[in-house]
Design a protein around this motif. Structure first.
Motif, PDB file in Angstrom:
ATOM      1  N   SER A  36       0.858  -1.299  -0.026  1.00  0.00           N
ATOM      2  CA  SER A  36       0.111   0.020   0.118  1.00  0.00           C
ATOM      3  C   SER A  36       0.867   1.420   0.064  1.00  0.00           C
ATOM      4  O   SER A  36       0.355   2.450  -0.562  1.00  0.00           O
ATOM      5  CB  SER A  36      -1.033   0.001   1.443  1.00  0.00           C
ATOM      6  OG  SER A  36      -0.247   0.025   2.441  1.00  0.00           O
ATOM      7  N   SER A  37       2.039   1.324   0.487  1.00  0.00           N
ATOM      8  CA  SER A  37       2.962   2.531   0.580  1.00  0.00           C
ATOM      9  C   SER A  37       3.723   2.574  -0.581  1.00  0.00           C
ATOM     10  O   SER A  37       4.300   3.655  -0.773  1.00  0.00           O
ATOM     11  CB  SER A  37       3.580   2.639   2.098  1.00  0.00           C
ATOM     12  OG  SER A  37       4.578   1.382   2.132  1.00  0.00           O
ATOM     13  N   ILE A  38       4.120   1.618  -1.220  1.00  0.00           N
ATOM     14  CA  ILE A  38       5.124   1.612  -2.143  1.00  0.00           C
ATOM     15  C   ILE A  38       4.711   1.356  -3.820  1.00  0.00           C
ATOM     16  O   ILE A  38       4.406   1.771  -4.646  1.00  0.00           O
ATOM     17  CB  ILE A  38       6.670   0.463  -1.762  1.00  0.00           C
ATOM     18  CG1 ILE A  38       7.225   1.319  -0.871  1.00  0.00           C
ATOM     19  CG2 ILE A  38       7.385   0.891  -3.373  1.00  0.00           C
ATOM     20  CD1 ILE A  38       8.168   0.364  -0.254  1.00  0.00           C
ATOM     21  N   ILE A  39       4.114   0.020  -3.582  1.00  0.00           N
ATOM     22  CA  ILE A  39       3.533  -0.673  -4.891  1.00  0.00           C
ATOM     23  C   ILE A  39       2.164   0.043  -5.446  1.00  0.00           C
ATOM     24  O   ILE A  39       2.234   0.570  -6.642  1.00  0.00           O
ATOM     25  CB  ILE A  39       3.461  -2.234  -4.830  1.00  0.00           C
ATOM     26  CG1 ILE A  39       4.656  -2.959  -4.342  1.00  0.00           C
ATOM     27  CG2 ILE A  39       2.770  -2.733  -6.226  1.00  0.00           C
ATOM     28  CD1 ILE A  39       5.637  -2.724  -5.056  1.00  0.00           C
ATOM     29  N   THR A  40       1.361   0.321  -4.792  1.00  0.00           N
ATOM     30  CA  THR A  40       0.236   1.016  -5.156  1.00  0.00           C
ATOM     31  C   THR A  40       0.400   2.189  -5.570  1.00  0.00           C
ATOM     32  O   THR A  40      -0.227   2.645  -6.697  1.00  0.00           O
ATOM     33  CB  THR A  40      -0.921   0.830  -3.968  1.00  0.00           C
ATOM     34  OG1 THR A  40      -1.182  -0.387  -3.520  1.00  0.00           O
ATOM     35  CG2 THR A  40      -2.250   1.624  -4.670  1.00  0.00           C
ATOM     36  N   PRO A  41       1.171   3.330  -4.898  1.00  0.00           N
ATOM     37  CA  PRO A  41       1.409   4.670  -5.722  1.00  0.00           C
ATOM     38  C   PRO A  41       2.331   4.498  -7.023  1.00  0.00           C
ATOM     39  O   PRO A  41       2.087   5.393  -7.729  1.00  0.00           O
ATOM     40  CB  PRO A  41       2.251   5.135  -4.418  1.00  0.00           C
ATOM     41  CG  PRO A  41       2.132   4.497  -3.122  1.00  0.00           C
ATOM     42  CD  PRO A  41       1.508   3.141  -3.641  1.00  0.00           C
ATOM     43  N   LEU A  42       3.098   3.305  -6.917  1.00  0.00           N
ATOM     44  CA  LEU A  42       3.703   3.249  -8.507  1.00  0.00           C
ATOM     45  C   LEU A  42       2.695   2.991  -9.464  1.00  0.00           C
ATOM     46  O   LEU A  42       2.986   3.563 -10.581  1.00  0.00           O
ATOM     47  CB  LEU A  42       4.737   2.190  -8.241  1.00  0.00           C
ATOM     48  CG  LEU A  42       6.308   2.492  -7.473  1.00  0.00           C
ATOM     49  CD1 LEU A  42       7.093   1.285  -7.160  1.00  0.00           C
ATOM     50  CD2 LEU A  42       6.908   3.755  -8.218  1.00  0.00           C
TER      51      LEU A  42
END
Length: 139
Positions: A36-42
């Protein structure tokens, strides 16, 4: 019956499984936080669905009206699963495998020392040769 249950519990596999479930539950929170903090924003850098999410596929119903298949939810679940799998592999599994290989190399354990077992074809050839020898011996 009680002795059998006690033997089952004390075998060790059950304890290992219980520890794995507890660690897995705690591990889920870590993986979900990474996703949720790295992959989703990417992913959202390239594609962001509208507020309602990806629309579904409306299909006319037999009794009138329409039924909507929420394909967007399915796509979201698949992307989430793949993201979790990628995070687990590259953040945890791959480094752990590298670490194990390095530890084995330091200890001098290599896979080359493992005895190679004969293939099925080689075994069949050996059996054939032995049968031919026993048939050719005088009686």
């Amino acid at each position: 019956m009680i002795k059998g249950f006690k033997d089952f519990i004390m075998r060790g596999n059950v304890i290992d499984l219980a520890v794995a479930v507890v660690i897995g539950a705690a591990f889920t929170a870590v993986v979900n936080a990474i996703v949720s903090s790295i992959i989703t924003p990417l992913i959202e850098l390239f594609w962001k669905p509208d507020e309602n999410g990806v629309p579904g596929i409306p299909v006319p119903a037999v009794w009138g009206g329409t039924v909507t298949f929420p394909i967007g939810d399915l796509i979201t679940a698949i992307i989430s699963f793949l993201a979790v799998a990628i995070v687990v592999y590259f953040v945890f599994v791959f480094p752990m495998n590298l670490w194990k290989e390095r530890q084995a190399a330091k200890a001098g354990v290599t896979e080359d020392k493992e005895e190679k077992l004969p293939t099925e074809q080689e075994l069949l050839i050996q059996i054939r040769d032995l049968l031919q020898k026993t048939d050719s011996t005088p009686r």
